[in-house]
Write a protein that holds these residues in place. Sequence first.
Motif, PDB file in Angstrom:
ATOM      1  N   SER A   1       0.851  -1.175   0.000  1.00 20.31           N
ATOM      2  CA  SER A   1       0.000   0.000   0.000  1.00 20.31           C
ATOM      3  C   SER A   1       0.894   1.234   0.000  1.00 20.31           C
ATOM      4  O   SER A   1       2.090   1.134   0.273  1.00 20.31           O
ATOM      5  CB  SER A   1      -0.890  -0.005   1.247  1.00 20.31           C
ATOM      6  N   PRO A   2       0.364   2.414  -0.293  1.00 23.54           N
ATOM      7  CA  PRO A   2       1.188   3.628  -0.281  1.00 23.54           C
ATOM      8  C   PRO A   2       1.881   3.847   1.053  1.00 23.54           C
ATOM      9  O   PRO A   2       2.982   4.354   1.112  1.00 23.54           O
ATOM     10  CB  PRO A   2       0.183   4.747  -0.573  1.00 23.54           C
ATOM     11  N   GLU A   3       1.229   3.427   2.158  1.00 21.34           N
ATOM     12  CA  GLU A   3       1.838   3.609   3.465  1.00 21.34           C
ATOM     13  C   GLU A   3       3.106   2.769   3.614  1.00 21.34           C
ATOM     14  O   GLU A   3       4.014   3.120   4.336  1.00 21.34           O
ATOM     15  CB  GLU A   3       0.850   3.234   4.575  1.00 21.34           C
ATOM     16  N   ASP A   4       3.148   1.628   2.924  1.00 23.30           N
ATOM     17  CA  ASP A   4       4.300   0.730   3.027  1.00 23.30           C
ATOM     18  C   ASP A   4       5.531   1.278   2.313  1.00 23.30           C
ATOM     19  O   ASP A   4       6.642   0.882   2.630  1.00 23.30           O
ATOM     20  CB  ASP A   4       3.961  -0.640   2.432  1.00 23.30           C
ATOM     21  N   LYS A   5       5.357   2.155   1.371  1.00 22.00           N
ATOM     22  CA  LYS A   5       6.489   2.633   0.578  1.00 22.00           C
ATOM     23  C   LYS A   5       7.554   3.313   1.408  1.00 22.00           C
ATOM     24  O   LYS A   5       8.712   3.286   1.073  1.00 22.00           O
ATOM     25  CB  LYS A   5       5.997   3.550  -0.541  1.00 22.00           C
ATOM     26  N   GLU A   6       7.167   3.915   2.513  1.00 20.79           N
ATOM     27  CA  GLU A   6       8.145   4.584   3.364  1.00 20.79           C
ATOM     28  C   GLU A   6       9.073   3.591   4.069  1.00 20.79           C
ATOM     29  O   GLU A   6      10.113   3.966   4.542  1.00 20.79           O
ATOM     30  CB  GLU A   6       7.434   5.460   4.405  1.00 20.79           C
ATOM     31  N   THR A   7       8.678   2.333   4.179  1.00 13.30           N
ATOM     32  CA  THR A   7       9.500   1.358   4.899  1.00 13.30           C
ATOM     33  C   THR A   7      10.191   0.390   3.951  1.00 13.30           C
ATOM     34  O   THR A   7      10.774  -0.590   4.380  1.00 13.30           O
ATOM     35  CB  THR A   7       8.656   0.555   5.902  1.00 13.30           C
ATOM     36  N   THR A   8      10.121   0.619   2.657  1.00 10.59           N
ATOM     37  CA  THR A   8      10.702  -0.328   1.713  1.00 10.59           C
ATOM     38  C   THR A   8      11.838   0.303   0.921  1.00 10.59           C
ATOM     39  O   THR A   8      12.020   1.508   0.905  1.00 10.59           O
ATOM     40  CB  THR A   8       9.629  -0.848   0.741  1.00 10.59           C
ATOM     41  N   GLY A   9      12.555  -0.559   0.250  1.00 11.49           N
ATOM     42  CA  GLY A   9      13.572  -0.114  -0.682  1.00 11.49           C
ATOM     43  C   GLY A   9      14.896   0.311  -0.078  1.00 11.49           C
ATOM     44  O   GLY A   9      15.659   1.014  -0.708  1.00 11.49           O
ATOM     45  N   ARG A  10      15.186  -0.129   1.123  1.00 11.25           N
ATOM     46  CA  ARG A  10      16.459   0.227   1.754  1.00 11.25           C
ATOM     47  C   ARG A  10      17.439  -0.935   1.677  1.00 11.25           C
ATOM     48  O   ARG A  10      17.050  -2.083   1.631  1.00 11.25           O
ATOM     49  CB  ARG A  10      16.222   0.595   3.218  1.00 11.25           C
ATOM     50  N   ARG A  11      18.724  -0.594   1.729  1.00 11.85           N
ATOM     51  CA  ARG A  11      19.787  -1.600   1.893  1.00 11.85           C
ATOM     52  C   ARG A  11      19.994  -1.774   3.389  1.00 11.85           C
ATOM     53  O   ARG A  11      20.381  -0.829   4.076  1.00 11.85           O
ATOM     54  CB  ARG A  11      21.090  -1.134   1.240  1.00 11.85           C
ATOM     55  N   ILE A  12      19.728  -2.976   3.864  1.00 11.25           N
ATOM     56  CA  ILE A  12      19.781  -3.239   5.299  1.00 11.25           C
ATOM     57  C   ILE A  12      20.710  -4.401   5.585  1.00 11.25           C
ATOM     58  O   ILE A  12      20.681  -5.420   4.888  1.00 11.25           O
ATOM     59  CB  ILE A  12      18.370  -3.560   5.848  1.00 11.25           C
ATOM     60  N   LEU A  13      21.515  -4.239   6.614  1.00 13.91           N
ATOM     61  CA  LEU A  13      22.380  -5.312   7.106  1.00 13.91           C
ATOM     62  C   LEU A  13      21.850  -5.734   8.474  1.00 13.91           C
ATOM     63  O   LEU A  13      21.680  -4.899   9.357  1.00 13.91           O
ATOM     64  CB  LEU A  13      23.826  -4.825   7.218  1.00 13.91           C
ATOM     65  N   VAL A  14      21.575  -7.028   8.620  1.00 14.62           N
ATOM     66  CA  VAL A  14      21.135  -7.600   9.887  1.00 14.62           C
ATOM     67  C   VAL A  14      22.306  -8.357  10.478  1.00 14.62           C
ATOM     68  O   VAL A  14      22.896  -9.218   9.806  1.00 14.62           O
ATOM     69  CB  VAL A  14      19.933  -8.550   9.691  1.00 14.62           C
ATOM     70  N   VAL A  15      22.660  -8.055  11.731  1.00 11.76           N
ATOM     71  CA  VAL A  15      23.814  -8.677  12.381  1.00 11.76           C
ATOM     72  C   VAL A  15      23.359  -9.311  13.693  1.00 11.76           C
ATOM     73  O   VAL A  15      22.898  -8.613  14.597  1.00 11.76           O
ATOM     74  CB  VAL A  15      24.920  -7.643  12.676  1.00 11.76           C
ATOM     75  N   ASP A  16      23.500 -10.638  13.782  1.00 15.50           N
ATOM     76  CA  ASP A  16      23.131 -11.363  15.002  1.00 15.50           C
ATOM     77  C   ASP A  16      23.896 -12.672  15.002  1.00 15.50           C
ATOM     78  O   ASP A  16      23.941 -13.359  13.976  1.00 15.50           O
ATOM     79  CB  ASP A  16      21.621 -11.617  15.032  1.00 15.50           C
ATOM     80  N   ASP A  17      24.508 -13.027  16.131  1.00 14.15           N
ATOM     81  CA  ASP A  17      25.243 -14.282  16.196  1.00 14.15           C
ATOM     82  C   ASP A  17      24.309 -15.492  16.207  1.00 14.15           C
ATOM     83  O   ASP A  17      24.733 -16.612  15.944  1.00 14.15           O
ATOM     84  CB  ASP A  17      26.178 -14.323  17.412  1.00 14.15           C
ATOM     85  N   ASN A  18      23.023 -15.278  16.463  1.00 13.89           N
ATOM     86  CA  ASN A  18      22.024 -16.333  16.361  1.00 13.89           C
ATOM     87  C   ASN A  18      21.589 -16.400  14.893  1.00 13.89           C
ATOM     88  O   ASN A  18      20.864 -15.528  14.413  1.00 13.89           O
ATOM     89  CB  ASN A  18      20.842 -16.029  17.279  1.00 13.89           C
ATOM     90  N   VAL A  19      22.068 -17.423  14.196  1.00  9.11           N
ATOM     91  CA  VAL A  19      21.839 -17.538  12.758  1.00  9.11           C
ATOM     92  C   VAL A  19      20.342 -17.557  12.435  1.00  9.11           C
ATOM     93  O   VAL A  19      19.899 -16.893  11.495  1.00  9.11           O
ATOM     94  CB  VAL A  19      22.556 -18.790  12.191  1.00  9.11           C
ATOM     95  N   ASP A  20      19.558 -18.309  13.204  1.00  2.00           N
ATOM     96  CA  ASP A  20      18.120 -18.380  12.944  1.00  2.00           C
ATOM     97  C   ASP A  20      17.459 -17.011  13.101  1.00  2.00           C
ATOM     98  O   ASP A  20      16.618 -16.624  12.286  1.00  2.00           O
ATOM     99  CB  ASP A  20      17.442 -19.386  13.877  1.00  2.00           C
ATOM    100  N   ALA A  21      17.822 -16.291  14.145  1.00  2.00           N
ATOM    101  CA  ALA A  21      17.243 -14.967  14.377  1.00  2.00           C
ATOM    102  C   ALA A  21      17.618 -14.008  13.246  1.00  2.00           C
ATOM    103  O   ALA A  21      16.770 -13.260  12.749  1.00  2.00           O
ATOM    104  CB  ALA A  21      17.705 -14.410  15.723  1.00  2.00           C
ATOM    105  N   ALA A  22      18.873 -14.025  12.836  1.00  2.00           N
ATOM    106  CA  ALA A  22      19.331 -13.125  11.773  1.00  2.00           C
ATOM    107  C   ALA A  22      18.646 -13.430  10.447  1.00  2.00           C
ATOM    108  O   ALA A  22      18.186 -12.515   9.755  1.00  2.00           O
ATOM    109  CB  ALA A  22      20.849 -13.224  11.621  1.00  2.00           C
ATOM    110  N   THR A  23      18.576 -14.707  10.096  1.00  2.00           N
ATOM    111  CA  THR A  23      17.985 -15.053   8.801  1.00  2.00           C
ATOM    112  C   THR A  23      16.477 -14.817   8.787  1.00  2.00           C
ATOM    113  O   THR A  23      15.928 -14.407   7.773  1.00  2.00           O
ATOM    114  CB  THR A  23      18.324 -16.502   8.399  1.00  2.00           C
ATOM    115  N   THR A  24      15.815 -15.034   9.915  1.00  2.00           N
ATOM    116  CA  THR A  24      14.375 -14.780   9.987  1.00  2.00           C
ATOM    117  C   THR A  24      14.077 -13.287   9.850  1.00  2.00           C
ATOM    118  O   THR A  24      13.183 -12.891   9.094  1.00  2.00           O
ATOM    119  CB  THR A  24      13.789 -15.323  11.311  1.00  2.00           C
ATOM    120  N   LEU A  25      14.827 -12.458  10.571  1.00  2.00           N
ATOM    121  CA  LEU A  25      14.620 -11.012  10.472  1.00  2.00           C
ATOM    122  C   LEU A  25      14.947 -10.521   9.063  1.00  2.00           C
ATOM    123  O   LEU A  25      14.233  -9.693   8.504  1.00  2.00           O
ATOM    124  CB  LEU A  25      15.459 -10.266  11.508  1.00  2.00           C
TER     125      LEU A  25
END
Length: 134
Positions: free
Chosen positions: A3-27
């Motif tokens: 939706s138009p409201e979602d556009k503000e939260t999309t399209g970014r380059r994001i790095l997720v860092v967590d030593d818990n592999v499952d948590a990092a890959t899920t996020l």
Amino acid sequence: MNSPEDKETTGRRILVVDDNVDAATTLALLLRLMGNEVQACFGGREALEIGRDLRPQVIVLDIAMPNLDGYETCQLIRKQPWGADITLIALSGYGQEEDRRHSLKAGFDGHLVKPVDLEALQEMLEGARNKEVR
């Protein structure tokens, strides 16, 4: 479909860092489903290397990691030319006011508590565009 409201939260380059592999890959998967370009890694040193090449706009960084914790990693990222102005979001199992203050003092722009509340994450990503993250 976004939706138009979602556009503000999309399209970014994001790095997720967590030593818990499952948590990092899920996020990372959740963030991809929101329309972002996302990479996950599992330690602070790796985050510094990947960040240098990826040039993320946002890093979601776990606090409690072995070897190089999130606070130290955040401070090292802030010293990099590519990391001075990006949005850094702390990810922690602790969410008391003192924990949040410690994150801000270390150089984070915001603080999320595990498990991540999707609505809170979306609000932080919206704020990241204007650097208004809490």
